[in-house]
Design a protein around this motif. Structure first.
Motif, mmCIF file in Angstrom:
data_model
loop_
_atom_site.group_PDB
_atom_site.id
_atom_site.type_symbol
_atom_site.label_atom_id
_atom_site.label_comp_id
_atom_site.label_asym_id
_atom_site.label_seq_id
_atom_site.Cartn_x
_atom_site.Cartn_y
_atom_site.Cartn_z
ATOM 1 N N SER A 150 -6.872 3.651 -7.126
ATOM 2 C CA SER A 150 -6.657 2.243 -6.800
ATOM 3 C C SER A 150 -6.638 1.377 -8.054
ATOM 4 O O SER A 150 -5.794 0.474 -8.199
ATOM 5 C CB SER A 150 -7.756 1.785 -5.845
ATOM 6 O OG SER A 150 -7.603 0.440 -5.486
ATOM 7 N N ALA B 44 -9.543 3.407 1.579
ATOM 8 C CA ALA B 44 -8.389 3.335 2.481
ATOM 9 C C ALA B 44 -7.087 3.284 1.695
ATOM 10 O O ALA B 44 -6.114 3.977 2.015
ATOM 11 C CB ALA B 44 -8.510 2.114 3.388
ATOM 12 N N PHE B 45 -7.059 2.469 0.660
ATOM 13 C CA PHE B 45 -5.845 2.283 -0.145
ATOM 14 C C PHE B 45 -5.397 3.610 -0.755
ATOM 15 O O PHE B 45 -4.238 4.020 -0.617
ATOM 16 C CB PHE B 45 -6.147 1.256 -1.232
ATOM 17 C CG PHE B 45 -4.965 0.834 -2.045
ATOM 18 C CD1 PHE B 45 -4.015 -0.031 -1.528
ATOM 19 C CD2 PHE B 45 -4.818 1.278 -3.354
ATOM 20 C CE1 PHE B 45 -2.928 -0.437 -2.288
ATOM 21 C CE2 PHE B 45 -3.733 0.886 -4.126
ATOM 22 C CZ PHE B 45 -2.786 0.020 -3.587
ATOM 23 N N GLY C 260 -2.038 0.966 3.029
ATOM 24 C CA GLY C 260 -3.472 0.825 2.970
ATOM 25 C C GLY C 260 -3.964 -0.450 2.338
ATOM 26 O O GLY C 260 -5.163 -0.613 2.123
ATOM 27 N N ALA D 45 -3.775 -3.752 3.419
ATOM 28 C CA ALA D 45 -4.332 -4.743 4.346
ATOM 29 C C ALA D 45 -3.817 -6.149 4.038
ATOM 30 O O ALA D 45 -3.359 -6.440 2.941
ATOM 31 C CB ALA D 45 -5.859 -4.731 4.352
ATOM 32 N N PHE E 180 -12.340 -0.868 0.045
ATOM 33 C CA PHE E 180 -10.898 -1.090 -0.074
ATOM 34 C C PHE E 180 -10.221 0.120 -0.698
ATOM 35 O O PHE E 180 -9.204 0.617 -0.200
ATOM 36 C CB PHE E 180 -10.622 -2.339 -0.912
ATOM 37 C CG PHE E 180 -9.155 -2.554 -1.195
ATOM 38 C CD1 PHE E 180 -8.362 -3.249 -0.305
ATOM 39 C CD2 PHE E 180 -8.570 -2.042 -2.348
ATOM 40 C CE1 PHE E 180 -6.991 -3.438 -0.553
ATOM 41 C CE2 PHE E 180 -7.217 -2.215 -2.604
ATOM 42 C CZ PHE E 180 -6.426 -2.919 -1.709
ATOM 43 N N CYS F 99 -6.584 0.711 7.722
ATOM 44 C CA CYS F 99 -7.016 -0.176 6.644
ATOM 45 C C CYS F 99 -7.376 -1.558 7.166
ATOM 46 O O CYS F 99 -7.097 -1.910 8.310
ATOM 47 C CB CYS F 99 -5.953 -0.279 5.560
ATOM 48 S SG CYS F 99 -4.431 -1.087 6.080
ATOM 49 N N GLY G 44 0.827 -1.194 0.000
ATOM 50 C CA GLY G 44 0.000 0.000 0.000
ATOM 51 C C GLY G 44 0.873 1.259 0.000
ATOM 52 O O GLY G 44 1.576 1.503 -0.965
ATOM 53 N N HIS H 198 -11.432 3.502 10.055
ATOM 54 C CA HIS H 198 -11.115 3.213 8.663
ATOM 55 C C HIS H 198 -10.665 4.470 7.917
ATOM 56 O O HIS H 198 -11.282 5.531 8.031
ATOM 57 C CB HIS H 198 -12.368 2.638 7.985
ATOM 58 C CG HIS H 198 -12.150 2.152 6.591
ATOM 59 N ND1 HIS H 198 -11.388 1.043 6.305
ATOM 60 C CD2 HIS H 198 -12.600 2.617 5.394
ATOM 61 C CE1 HIS H 198 -11.389 0.837 5.008
ATOM 62 N NE2 HIS H 198 -12.106 1.781 4.431
ATOM 63 N N ALA H 199 -9.552 4.337 7.178
ATOM 64 C CA ALA H 199 -9.073 5.371 6.248
ATOM 65 C C ALA H 199 -8.714 6.690 6.919
ATOM 66 O O ALA H 199 -8.738 7.745 6.282
ATOM 67 C CB ALA H 199 -10.106 5.607 5.139
ATOM 68 N N ASP I 83 -3.055 -5.535 10.074
ATOM 69 C CA ASP I 83 -3.499 -4.463 9.187
ATOM 70 C C ASP I 83 -2.956 -3.150 9.728
ATOM 71 O O ASP I 83 -3.209 -2.785 10.882
ATOM 72 C CB ASP I 83 -5.026 -4.405 9.139
ATOM 73 C CG ASP I 83 -5.640 -5.576 8.389
ATOM 74 O OD1 ASP I 83 -4.987 -6.111 7.475
ATOM 75 O OD2 ASP I 83 -6.779 -5.960 8.722
#
Length: 324
Positions: A207, A234-235, A54, A56, A231, A80, A52, A86-87, A76
């Protein structure tokens, strides 16, 4: 350098395994970090650092290790996967992640461990080893990313775009022509926008660009997760946050400038010859600075850890590291 013979029988992943322990580790900040332990409770300890930032962990990462011999710890990173919240970008830097690795090592009662990381995970593994060399028994690294301005410009401004012009057009789509001179800054503006619709659109585009280039098979091999909003948010937010801040490293090229601190540590480097996300130049530079490390160049692989030659080399590396 060791070149891989693609005609030789290739090793596959070990069988699927479930964690024997898992939980959420407090960090003293807003973050709680999800972690799990797999394999043999009394086995040789290893920690897995995902990509990442992010990206996971996923169940496949457990399978690079012989479950009868390794005690594998996966987690994690902040913001993420199953970690909470989260994020979130607050208190989320390379150095707070390194603190988490040490906090987790102590929580698990481990003195030293093998550190296994790919892509951004290789960056974090190297930074952790440089700052805590006495806690690292060995390093197993894939898809080397030194987090330099040159690497970031290649992938997010001008370079990889020439190999994947179709995917690049999709990456450019959310950004107006006037802002394309600094695409990371333009994306960061949208990934931190107060409108969640703007954030999500930018996150999926960011992403998906990595997903489209991760394999030698191209965009048609993109894993589904890269287009999934949860996904991708966060990524993309975490990657862009780290990258616009130079990984929070003290200076450009910091890792190679400090490599002498870890040259005594046994190390394996696995690199796809046709890796577009983290091109081979970085692995080559690391090997030149660290001649004691073993470099395996996989001639028919890109960036993905799931490509057969990459799997083979990583499994062989973990098997060999058991003997240390």
């Amino acid at each position: 350098m060791a070149a891989f013979n693609i005609d030789a029988a290739r090793r596959g992943l070990y069988p699927e395994v479930e964690p024997f322990a898992y939980g959420w580790m407090p960090t003293g900040s807003v973050h709680e970090v999800y972690y799990e332990e797999c394999g043999a409770p009394g086995g040789k300890p290893a920690v897995v650092l995902h990509g990442g930032p992010g990206g996971a962990v996923n169940p496949g990462m457990r399978r690079f290790f012989d479950p009868t011999s390794w005690r594998t710890v996966l987690f994690d990173q902040r913001g993420c996967g199953k970690s909470r919240p989260h994020a979130v970008l607050e208190d989320n830097t390379t150095w707070t992640l390194i603190e988490d690795i040490e906090r987790l090592r102590e929580r698990c009662g481990i003195e030293k461990w093998t550190v296994f990381g790919g892509s951004w995970g290789s960056t974090l593994a190297l930074a952790y080893a440089i700052t805590h060399p006495d806690r690292v028994e060995a390093l197993i690294l894939r898809g080397i990313f030194l987090l330099t301005k040159r690497e970031l410009a290649w992938f997010y401004q001008d370079g990889a775009s020439m190999l994947f012009p179709d995917a690049w057009e999709r990456f450019l789509a959310p950004i107006p022509e006037a802002e394309r001179g600094d695409l990371m800054a333009a994306y960061f503006k949208r990934l931190t926008h107060r409108d969640p619709v703007v954030q999500t659109e930018a996150a999926i585009a960011w992403s998906s660009w990595e997903g489209d280039t991760i394999s030698v098979r191209g965009p048609e091999a993109r894993p589904d997760k890269f287009a999934q909003p949860d996904f991708a948010t966060a990524f993309a937010r975490l990657e862009c946050w780290y990258f616009v801040n130079g990984g929070f490293l003290p200076e450009d090229g910091w890792i190679l400038k400090n490599i002498d601190k870890i040259r005594h540590i046994p190390a394996w480097i696995v690199q796809g010859r046709f890796d577009v996300v983290t091109p081979m130049e970085s692995a080559w530079s690391l090997k030149k600075a660290w001649p004691e490390a073993r470099l395996d160049v996989i001639p028919d692989a890109g960036h993905a850890s799931t490509e057969p030659g990459i799997v083979d080399a990583l499994v062989r590396a973990t098997d060999t590291a058991l003997k240390l």
